[in-house]
Design a protein around this motif. Structure first.
Motif, PDB file in Angstrom:
ATOM      1  N   LEU A 210       0.625  -1.284   0.282  1.00  0.00           N
ATOM      2  CA  LEU A 210      -0.150   0.070   0.088  1.00  0.00           C
ATOM      3  C   LEU A 210       0.936   1.209  -0.086  1.00  0.00           C
ATOM      4  N   LEU A 211       2.054   0.978   0.573  1.00  0.00           N
ATOM      5  CA  LEU A 211       3.001   2.205   0.562  1.00  0.00           C
ATOM      6  C   LEU A 211       3.482   2.652  -0.826  1.00  0.00           C
ATOM      7  N   ASN A 212       3.264   1.672  -1.661  1.00  0.00           N
ATOM      8  CA  ASN A 212       3.839   1.897  -3.214  1.00  0.00           C
ATOM      9  C   ASN A 212       2.489   2.118  -3.746  1.00  0.00           C
ATOM     10  N   LYS A 213       1.459   2.313  -3.276  1.00  0.00           N
ATOM     11  CA  LYS A 213       0.187   2.593  -4.101  1.00  0.00           C
ATOM     12  C   LYS A 213      -0.546   1.377  -4.732  1.00  0.00           C
ATOM     13  N   LYS A 214      -0.107   0.190  -4.097  1.00  0.00           N
ATOM     14  CA  LYS A 214      -0.610  -0.952  -5.076  1.00  0.00           C
ATOM     15  C   LYS A 214      -1.872  -1.771  -4.017  1.00  0.00           C
ATOM     16  N   ILE A 215      -3.028  -2.074  -4.658  1.00  0.00           N
ATOM     17  CA  ILE A 215      -4.053  -2.610  -3.943  1.00  0.00           C
ATOM     18  C   ILE A 215      -4.267  -3.863  -4.696  1.00  0.00           C
ATOM     19  N   ARG A 216      -4.640  -4.991  -3.818  1.00  0.00           N
ATOM     20  CA  ARG A 216      -4.673  -6.365  -4.407  1.00  0.00           C
ATOM     21  C   ARG A 216      -6.216  -6.689  -5.088  1.00  0.00           C
ATOM     22  N   ARG A 217      -7.188  -6.460  -4.296  1.00  0.00           N
ATOM     23  CA  ARG A 217      -8.314  -6.760  -4.734  1.00  0.00           C
ATOM     24  C   ARG A 217      -9.268  -5.600  -4.240  1.00  0.00           C
ATOM     25  N   ILE A 218     -10.377  -5.270  -4.955  1.00  0.00           N
ATOM     26  CA  ILE A 218     -11.623  -4.499  -4.879  1.00  0.00           C
ATOM     27  C   ILE A 218     -12.875  -5.320  -5.176  1.00  0.00           C
ATOM     28  N   GLU A 219     -13.884  -5.321  -3.985  1.00  0.00           N
ATOM     29  CA  GLU A 219     -15.070  -6.019  -4.395  1.00  0.00           C
ATOM     30  C   GLU A 219     -16.234  -5.020  -3.882  1.00  0.00           C
ATOM     31  N   GLY A 220     -17.470  -5.427  -4.291  1.00  0.00           N
ATOM     32  CA  GLY A 220     -18.388  -4.512  -4.000  1.00  0.00           C
ATOM     33  C   GLY A 220     -19.829  -5.188  -4.424  1.00  0.00           C
ATOM     34  N   ARG A 221     -20.870  -4.652  -3.733  1.00  0.00           N
ATOM     35  CA  ARG A 221     -22.226  -5.194  -4.035  1.00  0.00           C
ATOM     36  C   ARG A 221     -23.065  -4.118  -3.946  1.00  0.00           C
ATOM     37  N   ASN A 222     -23.908  -3.867  -4.524  1.00  0.00           N
ATOM     38  CA  ASN A 222     -25.021  -2.965  -4.724  1.00  0.00           C
ATOM     39  C   ASN A 222     -24.617  -1.524  -4.458  1.00  0.00           C
ATOM     40  N   LEU A 223     -23.789  -0.928  -5.361  1.00  0.00           N
ATOM     41  CA  LEU A 223     -23.436   0.319  -5.225  1.00  0.00           C
ATOM     42  C   LEU A 223     -24.291   1.315  -6.253  1.00  0.00           C
ATOM     43  N   LYS A 224     -24.786   2.392  -5.397  1.00  0.00           N
ATOM     44  CA  LYS A 224     -25.712   3.299  -6.247  1.00  0.00           C
ATOM     45  C   LYS A 224     -25.253   4.665  -5.990  1.00  0.00           C
ATOM     46  N   ILE A 225     -25.150   5.484  -7.004  1.00  0.00           N
ATOM     47  CA  ILE A 225     -24.541   6.994  -6.861  1.00  0.00           C
ATOM     48  C   ILE A 225     -25.640   7.693  -7.670  1.00  0.00           C
ATOM     49  N   ILE A 226     -25.931   8.723  -6.741  1.00  0.00           N
ATOM     50  CA  ILE A 226     -26.912   9.905  -7.634  1.00  0.00           C
ATOM     51  C   ILE A 226     -26.197  11.041  -7.690  1.00  0.00           C
ATOM     52  N   THR A 227     -25.975  11.777  -8.878  1.00  0.00           N
ATOM     53  CA  THR A 227     -25.378  13.076  -8.810  1.00  0.00           C
ATOM     54  C   THR A 227     -26.345  14.093  -9.516  1.00  0.00           C
ATOM     55  N   VAL A 228     -26.258  15.170  -9.354  1.00  0.00           N
ATOM     56  CA  VAL A 228     -27.180  16.467  -9.716  1.00  0.00           C
ATOM     57  C   VAL A 228     -26.203  17.280 -10.784  1.00  0.00           C
ATOM     58  N   ALA A 229     -26.927  17.061 -12.297  1.00  0.00           N
ATOM     59  CA  ALA A 229     -26.208  18.036 -13.251  1.00  0.00           C
ATOM     60  C   ALA A 229     -26.568  19.422 -12.878  1.00  0.00           C
ATOM     61  N   THR A 230     -25.408  20.399 -13.032  1.00  0.00           N
ATOM     62  CA  THR A 230     -25.668  21.816 -12.961  1.00  0.00           C
ATOM     63  C   THR A 230     -25.612  22.460 -14.396  1.00  0.00           C
ATOM     64  N   ALA A 231     -26.355  23.614 -14.359  1.00  0.00           N
ATOM     65  CA  ALA A 231     -26.512  24.220 -15.634  1.00  0.00           C
ATOM     66  C   ALA A 231     -25.079  24.931 -16.065  1.00  0.00           C
ATOM     67  N   LYS A 232     -24.719  24.950 -17.228  1.00  0.00           N
ATOM     68  CA  LYS A 232     -23.612  25.556 -17.657  1.00  0.00           C
ATOM     69  C   LYS A 232     -23.873  27.046 -18.299  1.00  0.00           C
TER      70      LYS A 232
END
Length: 331
Positions: free
Chosen positions: A105-127
């Motif tokens: 991890l000190l060398n920014k190395k990760i062995r495994r990433i797992e996940g279940r039921n990930l939900k992300i909601i974002t809001v668009a902003t008018a440009k």
């Protein structure tokens, strides 16, 4: 003869310096062991839990999660649920797992990433509209970021199930992206996405499908992406070799027609339309079912086939068109 004095019994000698140092080392070792256990377990979990909540609070989100695991090998985040009371933005998940070895991890190395039921909601902003025109991105920076991110992602084993991303817009209906699973074997160039679908192009756009991505050191390629039934991006590849122009190659099929395109960061654009049997009525019915030709005067309809290209330059948009009349005027 005076009586003989008996020899006095000597007092117990104080501990030698060597014994004192042994005791100190033993006590110090026990203290460090206890502190290490706390830092590796409960202390680390408390710190990670507090840090995550603090960072999400800065983004205007409130909520909580559970943290399990150890600093030496990785953490498991459970039942995360954060939401913004003002903007409707939210993040939730059943489980996220992060596995690593502490020295790696000190060398920014990760062995495994797992996940279940990930939900992300974002809001668009008018440009806000500006008069600066269209500015091309810095393709060299994009190439460098792709190479750097690949170095981090390639050694990681990824297994994430059920991802839902929703984009809210104040003027339009919500846009949803669903992923059944994201997988990547350790030290592989192959990334797989199963069960992808989205309503960004309406009910018929982006039907459920599996995507295969090949991410090599200087190339990023997608095998196939179905946009509509009978309309697909059959090949897409981006090349970003250091010191060379960034190149994009793509192939699109619509029914029996095929369009092959090439572009690079120097401004080169090449298009090749290959048409075995172009059925305009079928294409219109398939991709524009709401178009009614009867709304126009049929006597005034003139048929033609052609190709249009619009390029956004710093000075403004430039459009090129080529057409061939299928029903030319007499004379």
């Amino acid at each position: 003869m005076p009586p003989r004095k008996s020899a006095a019994t000597p007092d117990p000698s104080p501990p030698t310096r060597k014994r004192r140092w042994k005791r100190r080392l033993l006590i110090t070792g026990l203290i460090l062991l206890v502190l290490g256990a706390l830092a590796n377990g409960p202390g680390a979990r408390w710190f990670i839990h507090r840090s995550i909540r603090s960072e999400l609070t800065k983004l205007g989100m409130e909520g909580d999660l559970r943290v399990e695991g150890r600093l030496s090998s990785g953490f498991t985040f459970l039942d995360g649920n954060f939401a913004s009371p003002d903007t409707q933005a939210a993040i939730s998940f059943d489980e996220l797992v992060l596995k690593y070895q502490l020295l790696e991890l000190l060398n920014k190395k990760i062995r495994r990433i797992e996940g279940r039921n990930l939900k992300i909601i974002t809001v668009a902003t008018a440009k806000e509209k500006t008069d600066k025109g269209f500015t091309l991105p810095d393709f060299d920076i994009i190439g460098d970021k792709l190479r750097d991110f690949r170095k981090l992602a390639r050694p990681v084993s990824i297994d994430i199930e059920k991802v839902h991303y929703r984009l809210l817009h104040p003027k339009y209906p919500p846009v949803d992206y669903h992923l059944g699973a994201i997988t990547h074997p350790t030290n592989s160039d192959a990334f797989a996405v199963t069960g992808f679908h989205s309503n960004v192009l309406g009910e018929k756009g982006f039907p459920p499908q599996d995507l295969n991505l090949r991410w090599e050191h200087e190339d990023l390629a997608l095998d196939r992406l179905t946009i509509f039934p009978d309309l697909a991006l059959t090949t897409a590849q981006v090349s970003y070799a250091p010191g060379s122009p960034v190149e994009l190659f793509a192939s699109v099929t619509a029914l029996s027609s095929q369009l092959i395109g090439f572009a690079d960061s120097n401004g080169t654009i090449e298009l090749d339309l290959r048409d075995d049997s172009l059925d305009l009525a079928t294409i219109a019915a398939r991709f524009a079912p709401d178009l009614e030709l009867s709304d126009f005067g049929t006597d005034e309809i003139k048929s033609a086939i052609g190709l249009g290209l619009r390029i956004h330059l710093p000075i403004g948009p430039v459009r090129f068109e080529y057409g061939h009349a299928l029903s030319p005027d007499p004379g």
